[in-house]
Scaffold this active site. Sequence first.
Site, PDB file in Angstrom:
ATOM      1  CG  ASP A 313      -2.009  -1.032   1.142  1.00 23.54           C
ATOM      2  OD1 ASP A 313      -2.292  -1.564   0.035  1.00 23.54           O
ATOM      3  OD2 ASP A 313      -2.585  -1.446   2.103  1.00 23.54           O
ATOM      4  NE  ARG A 344      -3.755   2.328  -4.523  1.00 28.15           N
ATOM      5  CZ  ARG A 344      -4.260   1.769  -3.383  1.00 28.15           C
ATOM      6  NH1 ARG A 344      -3.229   0.997  -2.744  1.00 28.15           N
ATOM      7  NH2 ARG A 344      -5.107   2.316  -2.671  1.00 28.15           N
TER       8      ARG A 344
HETATM    9  C1  S3P Z   1      -5.124  -5.809   3.521  1.00 30.66           C
HETATM   10  C2  S3P Z   1      -4.273  -6.492   2.542  1.00 30.66           C
HETATM   11  C3  S3P Z   1      -3.711  -6.077   1.551  1.00 30.66           C
HETATM   12  C4  S3P Z   1      -3.724  -4.345   1.402  1.00 30.66           C
HETATM   13  C5  S3P Z   1      -4.912  -3.952   1.721  1.00 30.66           C
HETATM   14  C6  S3P Z   1      -5.384  -4.236   3.083  1.00 30.66           C
HETATM   15  C7  S3P Z   1      -5.721  -6.537   4.650  1.00 30.66           C
HETATM   16  O1  S3P Z   1      -4.326  -6.367   0.368  1.00 30.66           O
HETATM   17  O2  S3P Z   1      -3.438  -3.984  -0.009  1.00 30.66           O
HETATM   18  O3  S3P Z   1      -5.063  -2.460   1.710  1.00 30.66           O
HETATM   19  O4  S3P Z   1      -6.256  -5.660   5.687  1.00 30.66           O
HETATM   20  O5  S3P Z   1      -5.768  -7.494   4.470  1.00 30.66           O
HETATM   21  P1  S3P Z   1      -4.171  -7.893  -0.212  1.00 30.66           P
HETATM   22  O6  S3P Z   1      -3.957  -8.831   0.598  1.00 30.66           O
HETATM   23  O7  S3P Z   1      -5.061  -8.089  -1.313  1.00 30.66           O
HETATM   24  O8  S3P Z   1      -2.466  -7.558  -0.892  1.00 30.66           O
END
Ligand code: S3P
Length: 427
Positions: A313, A344
């Site tokens: 992120d 992104r």
């Molecule tokens: C998150 C996991 C990430 C992240 C998202 C929040 C989470 O996504 O990008 O903002 O809280 O488990 P991914 O698990 O799809 O990479």
Amino acid sequence: MLKSVKNPKTPLKGEITIPADKSISHRAVMFSSIAQGECIIRNFSSGADCHSTLSLFKKLGVNIEFIDEKTLKIISSGKLKPDSNNVYSCGNSGTTMRLVSGILAGENFDSILTGDESLSRRPMKRIIEPLTLMGADISSIEGHAPLTIKGKELRGIEYVSKLASAQVKSCILLAGLKAKGETSFEEPYLSRNHTENLFKYLGADIKIQGNKVTVKPSVLEAKNIDIAGDISSAAFFITAGLIIKNSNFVIKNVGINPTRAGIVDIVKRMGGNIEILNKRLISGEEVADIRVQYTDSLKSCTIEGADIPRLIDELPIIAVLASQAQGETIIKNAEDLRNKESDRIKCLVKELSKMGVDIKEKEDGFIVTGRKDLIGGCELESYHDHRLAMSFYVAGLICQNEIAINGFEWTNISFPEFENLFSRLIQ
Ligand code: S3P
């Protein structure tokens, strides 16, 4: 909302406390809602995404009330009750939709999960496939929301995922709590492990071996949870402190869980002046205060492989940081960035280029050649993406000419306090 941002031409100084982690806030509400008993959650996120999770569990019959602005009391029987129309909105939140699917798939009632336009474009096959192997019955619009979930009895599986994803992992582990037999999830690199930490803290039967986690059917205990500050929110301040001349300030209460702290390692690799102070543990998560100081001699680096899930992120704001580092910063293996609140890679490259950043799009990332003055004097589009809007704001603070950001209100998705905290540091 069009937001103007201009170079304050003054260093950032003082001290701020970073608000609650979004990932942990979601999980705290979800896990307390399926636990039996009463608990207090302190320092809950004020972001719209976490409020989507909160409203959803209220609709599922859980008694949730605010004691004060950031403190919640949750009383649950441990059993969710379907709402009369069975339709639950997840708003803009991918974490809500993917994790809640894992909970609802094993219930004895049917549900429909909906999302806004952006969430309805995001891929859901990644959870539908493993849940289906567990016996779930989920239909979708070609792998996209709305998801129609018919509650079924689930069975454990051993799932080896090609993608390192905390959302997929958490979905499967949540389904595993009620499935027959053991459920395991293995990923190529370790993604954020807040679910594993909270499962342990709340007494689930969970075993971790490297990148593989196994859960046995378990009932979670209701326990009070204190939520650490969000390192993904802190990343905007860390970057601003490193690139705005003579800045020197402290960010308090930042979660530094190693599966999330990739940004700290990258800043160190780039020669940035950052200090981790006063390390402590709260509700199973490591927290610290972070001192950041302006660094004149940042150097480029390559970010790839196991680095990526630890800072997925933060990549938009890392692009801004890289614009002020000597040399080429290369981001590889980050193709999943195209599946976030916006594409992104494409959107970041298009908008940062307008400001004067030397950035090139790659299929699985981007390359930034640093040390160019940012001209600004342009209007940027946030594409309804909170992290892009905040990254552009930070870049705007070092532009020669004022910029304007369209859709700045999307920052409320994760970080409504963002601009206010910046104004506290601008002298
Ligand atoms: C998150 C996991 C990430 C992240 C998202 C929040 C989470 O996504 O990008 O903002 O809280 O488990 P991914 O698990 O799809 O990479």
